[in-house]
Design a protein around this motif. Structure first.
Motif, PDB file in Angstrom:
ATOM      1  N   MET A   1       0.815  -1.214   0.000  1.00  0.00           N
ATOM      2  CA  MET A   1       0.000   0.000   0.000  1.00  0.00           C
ATOM      3  C   MET A   1       0.848   1.263   0.000  1.00  0.00           C
ATOM      4  O   MET A   1       0.337   2.362  -0.234  1.00  0.00           O
ATOM      5  N   GLN A   2       2.145   1.150   0.282  1.00  0.00           N
ATOM      6  CA  GLN A   2       3.014   2.321   0.272  1.00  0.00           C
ATOM      7  C   GLN A   2       3.403   2.736  -1.137  1.00  0.00           C
ATOM      8  O   GLN A   2       3.919   3.825  -1.353  1.00  0.00           O
ATOM      9  N   ASN A   3       3.141   1.849  -2.108  1.00  0.00           N
ATOM     10  CA  ASN A   3       3.405   2.176  -3.509  1.00  0.00           C
ATOM     11  C   ASN A   3       2.500   3.331  -3.939  1.00  0.00           C
ATOM     12  O   ASN A   3       1.285   3.282  -3.728  1.00  0.00           O
ATOM     13  N   PRO A   4       3.040   4.395  -4.539  1.00  0.00           N
ATOM     14  CA  PRO A   4       2.208   5.543  -4.929  1.00  0.00           C
ATOM     15  C   PRO A   4       1.041   5.163  -5.831  1.00  0.00           C
ATOM     16  O   PRO A   4      -0.062   5.707  -5.701  1.00  0.00           O
ATOM     17  N   TRP A   5       1.269   4.211  -6.733  1.00  0.00           N
ATOM     18  CA  TRP A   5       0.183   3.794  -7.629  1.00  0.00           C
ATOM     19  C   TRP A   5      -0.946   3.127  -6.852  1.00  0.00           C
ATOM     20  O   TRP A   5      -2.122   3.355  -7.109  1.00  0.00           O
ATOM     21  N   VAL A   6      -0.585   2.315  -5.851  1.00  0.00           N
ATOM     22  CA  VAL A   6      -1.595   1.653  -5.035  1.00  0.00           C
ATOM     23  C   VAL A   6      -2.339   2.681  -4.187  1.00  0.00           C
ATOM     24  O   VAL A   6      -3.563   2.616  -4.042  1.00  0.00           O
ATOM     25  N   LYS A   7      -1.608   3.633  -3.634  1.00  0.00           N
ATOM     26  CA  LYS A   7      -2.252   4.667  -2.827  1.00  0.00           C
ATOM     27  C   LYS A   7      -3.317   5.409  -3.618  1.00  0.00           C
ATOM     28  O   LYS A   7      -4.378   5.770  -3.086  1.00  0.00           O
ATOM     29  N   ARG A   8      -3.033   5.665  -4.895  1.00  0.00           N
ATOM     30  CA  ARG A   8      -4.008   6.379  -5.724  1.00  0.00           C
ATOM     31  C   ARG A   8      -5.277   5.572  -5.942  1.00  0.00           C
ATOM     32  O   ARG A   8      -6.314   6.117  -6.312  1.00  0.00           O
ATOM     33  N   ASN A   9      -5.201   4.255  -5.726  1.00  0.00           N
ATOM     34  CA  ASN A   9      -6.354   3.394  -5.986  1.00  0.00           C
ATOM     35  C   ASN A   9      -7.119   3.006  -4.723  1.00  0.00           C
ATOM     36  O   ASN A   9      -8.043   2.187  -4.792  1.00  0.00           O
ATOM     37  N   ILE A  10      -6.770   3.593  -3.580  1.00  0.00           N
ATOM     38  CA  ILE A  10      -7.425   3.209  -2.332  1.00  0.00           C
ATOM     39  C   ILE A  10      -8.935   3.389  -2.407  1.00  0.00           C
ATOM     40  O   ILE A  10      -9.708   2.557  -1.930  1.00  0.00           O
ATOM     41  N   GLY A  11      -9.401   4.456  -3.013  1.00  0.00           N
ATOM     42  CA  GLY A  11     -10.844   4.678  -3.142  1.00  0.00           C
ATOM     43  C   GLY A  11     -11.353   4.572  -4.557  1.00  0.00           C
ATOM     44  O   GLY A  11     -12.486   4.992  -4.851  1.00  0.00           O
ATOM     45  N   ASN A  12     -10.541   3.981  -5.449  1.00  0.00           N
ATOM     46  CA  ASN A  12     -10.890   3.927  -6.871  1.00  0.00           C
ATOM     47  C   ASN A  12     -11.638   2.636  -7.207  1.00  0.00           C
ATOM     48  O   ASN A  12     -11.059   1.558  -7.193  1.00  0.00           O
ATOM     49  N   TRP A  13     -12.922   2.763  -7.514  1.00  0.00           N
ATOM     50  CA  TRP A  13     -13.747   1.596  -7.863  1.00  0.00           C
ATOM     51  C   TRP A  13     -13.645   1.235  -9.347  1.00  0.00           C
ATOM     52  O   TRP A  13     -14.227   0.244  -9.773  1.00  0.00           O
ATOM     53  N   ASN A  14     -12.925   2.040 -10.116  1.00  0.00           N
ATOM     54  CA  ASN A  14     -12.877   1.807 -11.556  1.00  0.00           C
ATOM     55  C   ASN A  14     -11.618   1.088 -12.016  1.00  0.00           C
ATOM     56  O   ASN A  14     -11.445   0.863 -13.208  1.00  0.00           O
ATOM     57  N   ASP A  15     -10.747   0.733 -11.086  1.00  0.00           N
ATOM     58  CA  ASP A  15      -9.519   0.035 -11.454  1.00  0.00           C
ATOM     59  C   ASP A  15      -9.545  -1.371 -10.867  1.00  0.00           C
ATOM     60  O   ASP A  15      -9.420  -1.560  -9.662  1.00  0.00           O
ATOM     61  N   ASN A  16      -9.705  -2.366 -11.717  1.00  0.00           N
ATOM     62  CA  ASN A  16      -9.725  -3.766 -11.285  1.00  0.00           C
ATOM     63  C   ASN A  16      -8.318  -4.356 -11.443  1.00  0.00           C
ATOM     64  O   ASN A  16      -7.961  -4.849 -12.499  1.00  0.00           O
ATOM     65  N   SER A  17      -7.533  -4.273 -10.382  1.00  0.00           N
ATOM     66  CA  SER A  17      -6.143  -4.729 -10.458  1.00  0.00           C
ATOM     67  C   SER A  17      -5.743  -5.657  -9.319  1.00  0.00           C
ATOM     68  O   SER A  17      -4.582  -6.058  -9.237  1.00  0.00           O
ATOM     69  N   PHE A  18      -6.677  -5.994  -8.432  1.00  0.00           N
ATOM     70  CA  PHE A  18      -6.323  -6.743  -7.228  1.00  0.00           C
ATOM     71  C   PHE A  18      -7.257  -7.948  -7.079  1.00  0.00           C
ATOM     72  O   PHE A  18      -8.404  -7.914  -7.516  1.00  0.00           O
ATOM     73  N   GLN A  19      -6.752  -8.979  -6.443  1.00  0.00           N
ATOM     74  CA  GLN A  19      -7.574 -10.151  -6.181  1.00  0.00           C
ATOM     75  C   GLN A  19      -8.143 -10.074  -4.767  1.00  0.00           C
ATOM     76  O   GLN A  19      -7.438  -9.698  -3.823  1.00  0.00           O
ATOM     77  N   THR A  20      -9.414 -10.443  -4.656  1.00  0.00           N
ATOM     78  CA  THR A  20     -10.091 -10.417  -3.359  1.00  0.00           C
ATOM     79  C   THR A  20     -10.606 -11.809  -3.036  1.00  0.00           C
ATOM     80  O   THR A  20     -11.217 -12.466  -3.881  1.00  0.00           O
ATOM     81  N   PHE A  21     -10.340 -12.275  -1.804  1.00  0.00           N
ATOM     82  CA  PHE A  21     -10.760 -13.597  -1.354  1.00  0.00           C
ATOM     83  C   PHE A  21     -11.607 -13.451  -0.096  1.00  0.00           C
ATOM     84  O   PHE A  21     -11.386 -12.537   0.716  1.00  0.00           O
ATOM     85  N   VAL A  22     -12.558 -14.352   0.068  1.00  0.00           N
ATOM     86  CA  VAL A  22     -13.393 -14.330   1.267  1.00  0.00           C
ATOM     87  C   VAL A  22     -13.549 -15.739   1.811  1.00  0.00           C
ATOM     88  O   VAL A  22     -13.431 -16.731   1.075  1.00  0.00           O
ATOM     89  N   ALA A  23     -13.810 -15.831   3.121  1.00  0.00           N
ATOM     90  CA  ALA A  23     -14.253 -17.071   3.756  1.00  0.00           C
ATOM     91  C   ALA A  23     -15.631 -16.782   4.328  1.00  0.00           C
ATOM     92  O   ALA A  23     -15.812 -15.808   5.079  1.00  0.00           O
ATOM     93  N   LEU A  24     -16.602 -17.583   3.958  1.00  0.00           N
ATOM     94  CA  LEU A  24     -17.968 -17.384   4.433  1.00  0.00           C
ATOM     95  C   LEU A  24     -18.207 -18.157   5.725  1.00  0.00           C
ATOM     96  O   LEU A  24     -17.545 -19.162   6.002  1.00  0.00           O
TER      97      LEU A  24
END
Length: 794
Positions: free
Chosen positions: A202-225
Motif C-alpha cells: 500500500m506504500q506504492n504511490p500507484w496503489v495509494k491512488r487506488n485506495i478509493g478507486n472503484w474503476n480500477d480492477n487490479s487486485f484479487q479479493t478472497f473471502v471465507a464465508l
C-alpha cells in the motif's frame, strides 16, 4: 469346499501355463493402467483439499460484458475488501492479494530470486497453510515483515532460527521474518515462496491512488464465508455494492459479481457465458474413460479365452454335474479361478505401477505415490479386485456351468453359434476401443503440430528475457549500452510484459466507430524504448514508431491488426480514442502485425502499445546470430551482475516460454499414445490366444488340406480371414465414434485442424498390420506343421 476350489483353480492355472500367462499379463497391464489413471485422477481432485475449511473459501470474480459476450475476471477494485467486511453479513474473513512474481531476497551473501505474493492479514485465516513458526493473527500485521516457506528459510538462513531476523528485498528494504510456513504441497493452486503484508504494498504511490478507486480492477479479493451463509444472497449483495459505487460503469460492463469456490479453481478454469463450464476437468474425464476402456479390454480377453476353451472344460463340468454338483457350485468354482487370476494380476499391477511411477511423475509433473499405509487404499483395492474378477469371470462362469452333462459325456455337445457370435462381438469391441485411441492420438498430435507451425508474428529465435529489478531499471540506459557493446546481442528493449504473455488490460471508452452500448477491452503493453518492435521481430505495417521522447509519445499509441479490426478502423492512423474513466485522448500513430502472445490456438489479442519508459520491467534482448548461445550467456552474466549485484542473473528464452503453452496438450498426446499402445497390446494378446486355440482346434483339418495340396499361403489366408474381417469391422465402427468425441475436443480451439480421411486409413492400417502380425505367428506355425504328425492319432 472353498479350499478345494482354490486347489482346482491353482491346478488349472499351472497346467495351462500359456493360457494363464496371457490372462495374467493382459489383466495386470489393464489393472495397472486403470490404477495409475485412478491415482492421477485422485491427485487432480485433491487440489487444495488439504486446507482446513476449504469449502468455505472463495475468490470474488466479476462477470462483465464485452462486445456482447459475458466473461469472468478475477481482478477487483481495491476498496472492495473494506466494503465486504462492513456491509455484508455472512462474510467471515476478507483478504486481498497481488502476485509479486520473482523478487530478490538477500541475507548476508545468500541471494535468492523466488516468486512470492503480497496478501492482507486474513489471507492465512482463509487459506490455512500450516504455520511452523509465528502466529497467524499477528504474523502479517507489521508492514515491514515477511513470512517464508520452510525451504526458502533454509536456503537463506541455513540451520539458524530465522524468526525475527531480517531479509532484504529488492535491495531496498529490510523485512523482519515473522513466520515460517510449511512448504506448499504440489496440489496447491497457489504457488509462492514468501508472503509480504499487503500494507507494505500500500506504500506504492500507484496503489495509494487506488485506495478509493472503484474503476480500477487490479487486485484479487478472497473471502471465507460463515458455514451457514447464504451464497446466492451474498453474491447479490456484492453486486449491489458495485451498482452503488459505479452505477454507470456497472450498467455497461458489470452484470453481476460471483463467489468462485476454491474447490473448483484447479479443474474448472474455463468459463462460458459467465459460468464455469470446462477446463482441466475435461482431460480428467477423458483419462478416466480411457482407464475404464483399457481395463474392459483386458477383461474381454479373459472372457474370450475362457469361453473359447470351453470344450476342454466341458467334460469336467459334465462329470461334476453327474456326481451331484449344482450349477451354483460350478459358478462359484469358476469365479474362484477368476478371482485367483485377478488377485495375482492385481499384485503384478501394483508392481508395474511402482516401477513406472517415477517416469510417470516426471512426465506429468506430479508426485503420485501408492498409499500402502492407508486402510482406505486397501479397501478400494479389495473392491477393485472383486469388481474386476466379477467382470472378467462372470460370463465364463455362467456359460461353462450351463453345459448339459448328458450331451457332454456322449460327445454330442455342440458350441452354439450364439457363443461364437458373442466372442466375435467382444473382439470387435476390443479393437474398436483400441483403434479409437489410435485415432485420438494421431488427431491430438496433428492439432499440436498445426498450432506449432502457425506463424506467431514475432521472432522467438535467440530472444531472451530477464525480469528487471529496481537496479536494472534505474541503470537501464547504461545496461543497454554495455550489452550492445559486448557484441553478444543485436538489440535490447524493455516492456511491461513479456512477448509470451499479456499482463494487463484496459477499457476503451470511446472511438470513432463505436456503436451505441458497445464496450471494448484491449490488452495493453507498455513499451520502454523505440527498439521494442525491432527486438521482437514485429513489423510496422502502417504509420510510424515511437520517437523516444515522452513529451511527444505519452499521448500516442500503436495498435495491432486485431485491434484495428475490432474497432472497425479502415484507416487506423491518426484515429483518436479515450481510456475508460479518463478524459485523456490517445492518438494512434501506427499499426503492427498481430503476434500470438497468449494462446497459440486462439486469434491474436486486440492489443494497444503505449510509450511507458517508467513502468517497464521486462528486459528483452536478441542474441547475435553467429555467437554460440552458451558463450553469449556466459559473457552477458557479468554485465547484468555489474548493474544488479544483489541478485543472480536469471533469464528465459522466448521460444521455450512459448513452447510451454503446449504443455497440457502435449501431455495429453503422450498419455493418449501410451495408453493406445497398451490397449492394442492387450487386444493383441487376446488375439494371439484365440488364434492359438483356433489352430489347435483345426489341426487335423489343416493336415488334411496340406495332404490335398494346400500351400502355406492358402492355409495362412484360411486361418486369418475371419480375424481380419473382425478388425475391419472394428475400423468401421471406431471411425464415427472417435470422430464424434474428437470434434467436441477440437471445438475448444479457434485455430484447429480439419479431420481428414487419411487419419482413419492410417489407424486402420496400423491395427490391421499389428493384428495380422499377431495372427500370422500361429497361422504360419500351423501351416508349416508336418501333416503326418497332426493326422497320426487317427
Amino acid at each position: 469346499m472353498l479350499k478345494n476350489y482354490i486347489k482346482i483353480a491353482w491346478r488349472n492355472l499351472t497346467n495351462n501355463k500359456v493360457y494363464s500367462a496371457l490372462n495374467i499379463t493382459g489383466l495386470s497391464i489393464g489393472m495397472a493402467v486403470a490404477l495409475l489413471i485412478g491415482l492421477w485422477v485422485q491427485y487432480q481432485y485433491s487440489y487444495d483439499r488439504f486446507l482446513p475449511n476449504y469449502e468455505y473459501a472463495y475468490s470474488v470474480r466479476i462477470r462483465y460484458v464485452d462486445n456482447g459476450e459475458m466473461g469472468v475476471g478475477p481482478a477487483t477494485p481495491l476498496p472492495l475488501a473494506d466494503a465486504l467486511k462492513r456491509d455484508i453479513p455472512g462474510v467471515r474473513y476478507v483478504a486481498q492479494s497481488d502476485w509479486m512474481g520473482a523478487h530478490g531476497l538477500v541475507v548476508g551473501d545468500r541471494r535468492l530470486y523466488p516468486a512470492g505474493a503480497m496478501a492482507s492479514a486474513d489471507f492465512l485465516k482463509i487459506f490455512q497453510y500450516p504455520l511452523l513458526s509465528g502466529d497467524v493473527s499477528s504474523a502479517m500485521k507489521d508492514p515491514y515483515s515477511i513470512i517464508l516457506t520452510e525451504s526458502t528459510a533454509k536456503s537463506l538462513f541455513g540451520d539458524e532460527d530465522p524468526m525475527n531476523k531480517m531479509v532484504r528485498i529488492d535491495n531496498r528494504q529490510d523485512l523482519k521474518v515473522t513466520g515460517i510456513l510449511r512448504d506448499l504441497p504440489k496440489q496447491s493452486t497457489f504457488r509462492f515462496n514468501y508472503l509480504v503484508p499487503f500494507s507494505f504494498y500500500m506504500q506504492n504511490p500507484w496503489v495509494k491512488r487506488n485506495i478509493g478507486n472503484w474503476n480500477d480492477n487490479s487486485f484479487q479479493t478472497f473471502v471465507a464465508l460463515e458455514p451457514d451463509a447464504d451464497l446466492p444472497k451474498v453474491e447479490s449483495q456484492i453486486g449491489l455494492i458495485f451498482k452503488k459505487h459505479i452505477p454507470e460503469d456497472f450498467a455497461k460492463y458489470q452484470s453481476t459479481a460471483i463467489l468462485y469456490p476454491l474447490k473448483k479453481w484447479h479443474l474448472y478454469n474455463e468459463f462460458e457465458n459467465g459460468v464455469a463450464s470446462d477446463g482441466f476437468i475435461g482431460y480428467v474425464r477423458m483419462f478416466s474413460i480411457i482407464g475404464i476402456l483399457v481395463l474392459l479390454i483386458a477383461c474381454i480377453n479373459f472372457m474370450n479365452l475362457a469361453t473359447a476353451r470351453s470344450e476342454k472344460r466341458a467334460r469336467e463340468v459334465g462329470v461334476r454335474k453327474t456326481l451331484g454338483s449344482h450349477r451354483n457350485a460350478l459358478i462359484l468354482q469358476f469365479l474362484t479361478e477368476s478371482f485367483m487370476i485377478t488377485l495375482i494380476s492385481a499384485f503384478a499391477a501394483l508392481g508395474l505401477v511402482q516401477l513406472v511411477l517415477p517416469s510417470f511423475n516426471t512426465l506429468t509433473q506430479t508426485s503420485l505415490t501408492i498409499p500402502y499405509n492407508e486402510g482406505l487404499f486397501w479397501l478400494v483395492m479389495t473392491v477393485y479386485v472383486i469388481l474386476t474378477g466379477l467382470l472378467a469371470g462372470s460370463r465364463p462362469a455362467f456359460y461353462l456351468s450351463s453345459f448339459n452333462p448328458v450331451a457332454v459325456l456322449k460327445g454330442t455337445l455342440k458350441i452354439g453359434s450364439s457363443a461364437v457370435f458373442s466372442r466375435k462381438a467382444l473382439v470387435v469391441a476390443q479393437f474398436t476401443c483400441s483403434i479409437a485411441l489410435i485415432i485420438s492420438t494421431i488427431i491430438v498430435y496433428q492439432q499440436i503440430q498445426h498450432a506449432k507451425n502457425r506463424p506467431v508474428g514475432f521472432d522467438a529465435n535467440r530472444l531472451m528475457m530477464t525480469d528487471g529489478s529496481d537496479d536494472l531499471s534505474n541503470n537501464y540506459t547504461a545496461l543497454k549500452d554495455d550489452l550492445r557493446k559486448s557484441g553478444m546481442v543485436s538489440s535490447v528493449t524493455k516492456s511491461s510484459s513479456p512477448i509470451t504473455g499479456i499482463w494487463s488490460n484496459t477499457g476503451v471508452e470511446s472511438w470513432s466507430e463505436k456503436q451505441p452500448g458497445e464496450t471494448l477491452d484491449l490488452a495493453i503493453i507498455g513499451v520502454g524504448d523505440t527498439d521494442y518492435f525491432k527486438t521482437m521481430g514485429m513489423n510496422l505495417l502502417d504509420g510510424r514508431n515511437f520517437t523516444g521522447a515522452y513529451s511527444v509519445d505519452s499521448a500516442t499509441a500503436i495498435i495491432n491488426e486485431a485491434a484495428a479490426k475490432r474497432m472497425r478502423f479502415k484507416d487506423p492512423v491518426n484515429q483518436v480514442l479515450t481510456w475508460k474513466n479518463t478524459p485523456n485522448q490517445i492518438r494512434i500513430i501506427g499499426v503492427v502485425n498481430d503476434a500470438l502472445m497468449v494462446s497459440p490456438y486462439d486469434p491474436a489479442e486486440p492489443t494497444i502499445f503505449t510509450y511507458m519508459p517508467g513502468n517497464t520491467n521486462i528486459i528483452s534482448y536478441r542474441l547475435s546470430q553467429k555467437i554460440p548461445v552458451q558463450e553469449a550467456v556466459a559473457k552477458l552474466q557479468p554485465i547484468f551482475n555489474k548493474y544488479n549485484p544483489s541478485f543472480p542473473y536469471l533469464y528465459q528464452f522466448a521460444d521455450e516460454s512459448y513452447a510451454a503453452k503446449f504443455r497440457v496438450e502435449m501431455l495429453v498426446g503422450k498419455l493418449a499414445g501410451l495408453f493406445a499402445g497398451l490397449a492394442i497390446f492387450i487386444s493383441s494378446l487376446g488375439l494371439f490366444g484365440l488364434s492359438a486355440y483356433m489352430v489347435e482346434k483345426r489341426t487335423k483339418e489343416i493336415g488334411i488340406r496340406k495332404v490335398l495340396g494346400a500351400s502355406v499361403s492358402q492355409v495362412w489366408a484360411l486361418l486369418s480371414k475371419d480375424f481380419v474381417g473382425l478388425i475391419l469391422t472394428s475400423c468401421i465402427i471406431s471411425a464415427p465414434l472417435a470422430l464424434y468425441f474428437l470434434q467436441n475436443w477440437l471445438d475448444k480451439f479457434s485455430y484447429r485442424i480439419s479431420i481428414g480421411p487419411e487419419v482413419f486409413v492410417i489407424s486402420a492400417l496400423m491395427a490391421l498390420i499389428i493384428s495380422i502380425f499377431t495372427i500370422s505367428f500361429q497361422a504360419i506355425k500351423a501351416a508349416l506343421m508336418n501333416p503326418v504328425k497332426s493326422l497320426r492319432s487317427e
